[in-house]
Design an enzyme around this catalytic site. Sequence first.
Site, PDB file in Angstrom:
ATOM      1  N   ALA A   1      25.665 104.636  20.834  1.00 33.92           N
ATOM      2  CA  ALA A   1      24.397 104.010  20.433  1.00 33.92           C
ATOM      3  C   ALA A   1      24.386 102.852  21.668  1.00 33.92           C
ATOM      4  O   ALA A   1      25.275 102.361  22.279  1.00 33.92           O
ATOM      5  CB  ALA A   1      25.097 103.045  19.363  1.00 33.92           C
TER       6      ALA A   1
ATOM      7  N   HIS B   1      25.839  94.390  15.021  1.00 35.72           N
ATOM      8  CA  HIS B   1      26.704  95.576  14.975  1.00 35.72           C
ATOM      9  C   HIS B   1      26.235  96.624  13.809  1.00 35.72           C
ATOM     10  O   HIS B   1      25.873  97.636  13.649  1.00 35.72           O
ATOM     11  CB  HIS B   1      28.017  95.680  14.940  1.00 35.72           C
ATOM     12  CG  HIS B   1      28.932  96.753  14.974  1.00 35.72           C
ATOM     13  ND1 HIS B   1      28.682  97.702  16.103  1.00 35.72           N
ATOM     14  CD2 HIS B   1      29.633  97.408  14.012  1.00 35.72           C
ATOM     15  CE1 HIS B   1      29.470  98.861  15.738  1.00 35.72           C
ATOM     16  NE2 HIS B   1      29.960  98.496  14.577  1.00 35.72           N
TER      17      HIS B   1
ATOM     18  N   MET C   1      28.415  99.713  25.691  1.00 33.30           N
ATOM     19  CA  MET C   1      29.811  99.456  26.048  1.00 33.30           C
ATOM     20  C   MET C   1      30.821 100.665  25.878  1.00 33.30           C
ATOM     21  O   MET C   1      31.859 100.601  25.829  1.00 33.30           O
ATOM     22  CB  MET C   1      30.467  98.689  25.070  1.00 33.30           C
ATOM     23  CG  MET C   1      29.438  97.403  24.846  1.00 33.30           C
ATOM     24  SD  MET C   1      29.799  96.290  23.422  1.00 33.30           S
ATOM     25  CE  MET C   1      28.334  95.364  22.904  1.00 33.30           C
ATOM     26  N   SER C   2      30.112 101.953  26.182  1.00 35.05           N
ATOM     27  CA  SER C   2      31.110 102.895  26.355  1.00 35.05           C
ATOM     28  C   SER C   2      30.559 104.053  27.184  1.00 35.05           C
ATOM     29  O   SER C   2      29.806 103.679  28.025  1.00 35.05           O
ATOM     30  CB  SER C   2      30.971 103.467  24.887  1.00 35.05           C
ATOM     31  OG  SER C   2      29.856 104.268  24.481  1.00 35.05           O
TER      32      SER C   2
ATOM     33  N   TYR D   1      36.356  97.107  25.102  1.00 34.26           N
ATOM     34  CA  TYR D   1      36.657  95.726  24.645  1.00 34.26           C
ATOM     35  C   TYR D   1      37.542  95.516  23.393  1.00 34.26           C
ATOM     36  O   TYR D   1      37.960  94.520  22.890  1.00 34.26           O
ATOM     37  CB  TYR D   1      35.086  95.311  24.048  1.00 34.26           C
ATOM     38  CG  TYR D   1      34.644  96.209  22.884  1.00 34.26           C
ATOM     39  CD1 TYR D   1      35.087  96.360  21.659  1.00 34.26           C
ATOM     40  CD2 TYR D   1      33.574  97.130  23.299  1.00 34.26           C
ATOM     41  CE1 TYR D   1      34.670  96.827  20.829  1.00 34.26           C
ATOM     42  CE2 TYR D   1      32.973  98.065  22.317  1.00 34.26           C
ATOM     43  CZ  TYR D   1      33.455  97.944  20.966  1.00 34.26           C
ATOM     44  OH  TYR D   1      33.126  98.600  20.016  1.00 34.26           O
TER      45      TYR D   1
ATOM     46  N   ASN E   1      18.503  99.631  19.086  1.00 33.89           N
ATOM     47  CA  ASN E   1      17.972  97.945  18.964  1.00 33.89           C
ATOM     48  C   ASN E   1      17.482  98.087  20.480  1.00 33.89           C
ATOM     49  O   ASN E   1      17.610  98.620  21.500  1.00 33.89           O
ATOM     50  CB  ASN E   1      19.024  97.286  18.729  1.00 33.89           C
ATOM     51  CG  ASN E   1      20.197  97.141  20.044  1.00 33.89           C
ATOM     52  OD1 ASN E   1      20.966  97.931  19.877  1.00 33.89           O
ATOM     53  ND2 ASN E   1      20.066  96.375  20.874  1.00 33.89           N
TER      54      ASN E   1
ATOM     55  N   HIS F   1      37.303 101.761  22.850  1.00 35.88           N
ATOM     56  CA  HIS F   1      36.486 101.026  23.861  1.00 35.88           C
ATOM     57  C   HIS F   1      37.261  99.978  24.460  1.00 35.88           C
ATOM     58  O   HIS F   1      38.413  99.403  24.047  1.00 35.88           O
ATOM     59  CB  HIS F   1      35.483 100.245  22.920  1.00 35.88           C
ATOM     60  CG  HIS F   1      34.373 100.970  21.931  1.00 35.88           C
ATOM     61  ND1 HIS F   1      34.730 101.371  20.822  1.00 35.88           N
ATOM     62  CD2 HIS F   1      33.445 101.680  22.303  1.00 35.88           C
ATOM     63  CE1 HIS F   1      33.879 102.273  20.181  1.00 35.88           C
ATOM     64  NE2 HIS F   1      32.840 102.073  20.968  1.00 35.88           N
TER      65      HIS F   1
HETATM   66  N1  HPA Z   1      24.043  96.244  24.062  1.00 40.91           N
HETATM   67  C1  HPA Z   1      25.135  96.710  24.304  1.00 40.91           C
HETATM   68  N2  HPA Z   1      25.636  97.695  23.594  1.00 40.91           N
HETATM   69  C2  HPA Z   1      24.879  98.125  22.569  1.00 40.91           C
HETATM   70  C3  HPA Z   1      23.829  97.511  22.201  1.00 40.91           C
HETATM   71  C4  HPA Z   1      23.195  96.443  23.195  1.00 40.91           C
HETATM   72  O1  HPA Z   1      22.222  96.117  22.797  1.00 40.91           O
HETATM   73  N3  HPA Z   1      23.395  98.246  21.273  1.00 40.91           N
HETATM   74  C5  HPA Z   1      24.245  99.377  21.130  1.00 40.91           C
HETATM   75  N4  HPA Z   1      25.231  99.183  21.766  1.00 40.91           N
END
Ligand code: HPA
Length: 268
Positions: A109, A243, A207-208, A81, A231, A79
């Site tokens: 995710a 996380h 973020m990917s 980040y 989520n 990633h």
């Molecule tokens: N935001 C950013 N990245 C994520 C999220 C989120 O709510 N859930 C899983 N990865």
Amino acid sequence: MINETVKYIQKKIKDYKPQIGIILGSGLGDFANDFEPVQTISYADIPGFEKSTVIGHKGQLVFTKIKNKNTVIMQGRYHFYEGYNISKIVYPTKVMRKLGVEHLIITNAAGSVNKDYKAGDLMLIKDHINLMGVNPLVGENDSTLGDRFPDMSEVYKKDLIEMAEKKAKEIGLTVHKGVYAAMSGPSYETPAEINMLRVMGADAVGMSTVPEALVANYCGMDVLGISCITNSAAGVHPSRLSHIEVVETANKVKGMFKELLLKVIEEI
Ligand code: HPA
């Protein structure tokens, strides 16, 4: 460097040639454990690869036959980040292409921006918005991989999306089709940022995926992107994001996710 990496891997996999690449996202890494590997190579051992550091990401390439198709699975990804240069994040994608991969299935995710989505849903990515602030193709162009100015009008192939949707129906699964927005992370978004993403036309945020999809498109691979909605994004519900929650939800849906993946691989 890339040719050295490819040579190193080819020496280990001999005459095995992967056709399908699969990148497994947070909490979805288990998928690779169900198949007898032809070869497993830790990222730490591959020249040019970095170690993967995030919880829920294992960090190895698994070469395995699934439904009679030669696949290579990235069990864990890099990633932005984590602090790597963006070129390191897309390096495995380029390597997969050089190994012969033609179809790349990218999973992740993601949080739901679209208010009709809920945790546990799956979304087929129909397009993306790159808000990471970087483009992995910046720098000298390797013309053995692709063009300087690649077209981006169909990064996520329509026929793959249609096929995946059909396969989902066959197993009684409803999937969304939506736009994935990529942020750099590692902080989750603020409610104001989520509102901004919704106005922009995003349905999910993560973020990917975007760096890999962008590079896969550039070097001529057909991409299918699947988001596991783990989520509701910030501000949609009053709860705080973690996380742990992301990984837990991904774990809950991995059964149906796996079923869909198998059907898709069989059909490619
Ligand atoms: N935001 C950013 N990245 C994520 C999220 C989120 O709510 N859930 C899983 N990865």
